[in-house]
Design a protein around this motif. Structure first.
Motif, PDB file in Angstrom:
ATOM      1  N   GLN A  51       0.862  -1.178   0.000  1.00  8.24           N
ATOM      2  CA  GLN A  51       0.000   0.000   0.000  1.00  8.24           C
ATOM      3  C   GLN A  51       0.898   1.229   0.000  1.00  8.24           C
ATOM      4  N   VAL A  52       0.673   2.131  -0.954  1.00  4.98           N
ATOM      5  CA  VAL A  52       1.483   3.337  -1.087  1.00  4.98           C
ATOM      6  C   VAL A  52       0.614   4.548  -0.794  1.00  4.98           C
ATOM      7  N   ILE A  53       1.069   5.368   0.127  1.00  7.44           N
ATOM      8  CA  ILE A  53       0.377   6.607   0.465  1.00  7.44           C
ATOM      9  C   ILE A  53       1.208   7.772  -0.072  1.00  7.44           C
ATOM     10  N   SER A 111       5.445  -3.635   2.897  1.00  2.84           N
ATOM     11  CA  SER A 111       4.006  -3.820   2.735  1.00  2.84           C
ATOM     12  C   SER A 111       3.270  -2.477   2.756  1.00  2.84           C
ATOM     13  N   LYS A 112       3.943  -1.450   3.230  1.00  2.00           N
ATOM     14  CA  LYS A 112       3.362  -0.105   3.256  1.00  2.00           C
ATOM     15  C   LYS A 112       4.481   0.921   3.122  1.00  2.00           C
ATOM     16  N   SER A 113       4.267   1.892   2.236  1.00  2.00           N
ATOM     17  CA  SER A 113       5.242   2.966   2.056  1.00  2.00           C
ATOM     18  C   SER A 113       4.499   4.293   1.967  1.00  2.00           C
ATOM     19  N   THR A 135       9.140  -0.036  -4.008  1.00  2.00           N
ATOM     20  CA  THR A 135       8.398  -0.682  -2.918  1.00  2.00           C
ATOM     21  C   THR A 135       7.680  -1.935  -3.403  1.00  2.00           C
ATOM     22  N   PHE A 136       7.179  -1.921  -4.646  1.00  2.00           N
ATOM     23  CA  PHE A 136       6.517  -3.117  -5.175  1.00  2.00           C
ATOM     24  C   PHE A 136       7.517  -4.258  -5.338  1.00  2.00           C
ATOM     25  N   SER A 139       8.310  -5.834  -1.848  1.00  2.00           N
ATOM     26  CA  SER A 139       7.174  -6.563  -1.265  1.00  2.00           C
ATOM     27  C   SER A 139       6.871  -7.819  -2.068  1.00  2.00           C
ATOM     28  N   ALA A 140       7.149  -7.787  -3.384  1.00  3.05           N
ATOM     29  CA  ALA A 140       6.818  -8.916  -4.249  1.00  3.05           C
ATOM     30  C   ALA A 140       7.573 -10.184  -3.884  1.00  3.05           C
ATOM     31  N   VAL A 141       8.787 -10.038  -3.321  1.00  3.14           N
ATOM     32  CA  VAL A 141       9.579 -11.236  -3.017  1.00  3.14           C
ATOM     33  C   VAL A 141       8.939 -12.068  -1.906  1.00  3.14           C
TER      34      VAL A 141
END
Length: 302
Positions: A51-53, A111-113, A135-136, A139-141
């Protein structure tokens, strides 16, 4: 009160969620994401892997306990720094004027950035896309997926990935396939995603990140081979196995090396892929004969 919107994207069989103020025009800032955006009527099964804010608030963390992990970036040069704080990672990129800095604060598993936006018309969209990719990719690994620095051809539902350092000729080799092999089309030219599916099969996906080549296809095909390119006066394929296959693939994977858990997950994925999918090194000239030899070698080993 600021109105916040939530936009979802499906990338490599996983979800990405971006939360931001309605004043951000994500369609304009992230045009390469258009084909991956979920419509309002889409049925979402599961949670986003990250999740990216995006916010215009100022980054307020103290740098007191920050540990510099890297200040090397091919894309951003000496404007880039990557820090570790006790509870988060922090990515920074100086703006065009270098008087203001972009910050991204990420959970240790990405998982969140949170991206702390600054107005910089020259690089805003490009930098936002790049930070989301960072960030993706991490988290993808944790979901059997790696982003790979590669150029990918798809043909008849099959994918062929060409690896190598920048300037090796990955894009040129893909163009040779397109020019010399019937049905060969470009899937992605910089950062495709390779995923081990729940049934054990290995697929390769297009992503919103394709370097300087505008090729953003939301498409998945069966991965046939991973081939590292080496410029040479002859065209010759050498297939790798065991540790050599692992080491041929590992340098092209987009995951940080400074976190033991992330690196271990990435290494496990690379190990599994390199035992299931042929990995080779192609010494080659930039010509159609190299493309034809490459395809012939892959078809013979498969």
């Amino acid at each position: 009160m600021e109105k916040i919107t939530s936009t979802w994207y499906a990338i490599a069989g996983s979800y990405l969620e971006i939360q931001c103020s309605t004043e951000f025009d994500l369609g304009r800032l992230l045009p390469s994401f258009a084909d991956f955006k979920l419509g309002d009527d889409a049925v979402v099964k599961g949670h986003p892997i990250t999740q990216v804010i995006v916010t215009k608030q100022a980054f307020g963390r103290s740098s007191k306990d920050a540990k510099l992990l890297s200040d090397i970036s091919i894309v951003w040069g000496n404007r880039f720094k990557f820090f570790e704080l006790p509870d988060v990672f922090v990515t920074t990129v100086a703006g065009t004027s270098k008087q203001e800095t972009w910050f991204m604060e990420s959970e240790k598993d990405f998982s969140k950035s949170t991206i702390y936006w600054i107005d910089d018309k020259e690089i805003s969209g490009e930098l936002l896309s790049w930070m989301i990719m960072v960030t993706f990719a991490q988290s993808a690994v944790f979901h059997n997926t790696i982003l790979v620095h590669a150029s990918v051809i798809e043909r008849d539902g099959k994918g062929y990935a060409f690896l190598g350092k920048s300037g090796t000729g990955k894009s040129t080799h893909s163009r040779m396939w397109q020019a010399s092999i019937h049905g060969a089309e470009l899937l992605n030219d910089d950062n495709p995603a390779v995923k081990i599916e729940s049934d054990g099969s290995v697929k390769i996906y297009g992503t919103p990140w394709s370097g300087k080549t505008p090729c953003y296809r939301n498409m998945v095909v069966d991965l046939q081979a991973l081939v590292r390119l080496k410029q040479a006066p002859i065209n010759q394929m050498e297939w790798k196995s065991g540790q050599q296959a692992f080491l041929t693939l590992l340098p092209s994977c987009s995951a940080i090396r400074w976190n033991q858990e992330i690196f271990a997950n990435m290494a496990d994925i690379v190990q599994n892929i390199s035992t299931e999918i042929p990995v080779g090194e192609l010494s080659c000239l930039p010509n159609g004969e190299a493309a034809k030899l490459c395809l012939s070698e892959i078809e013979n080993i498969k």
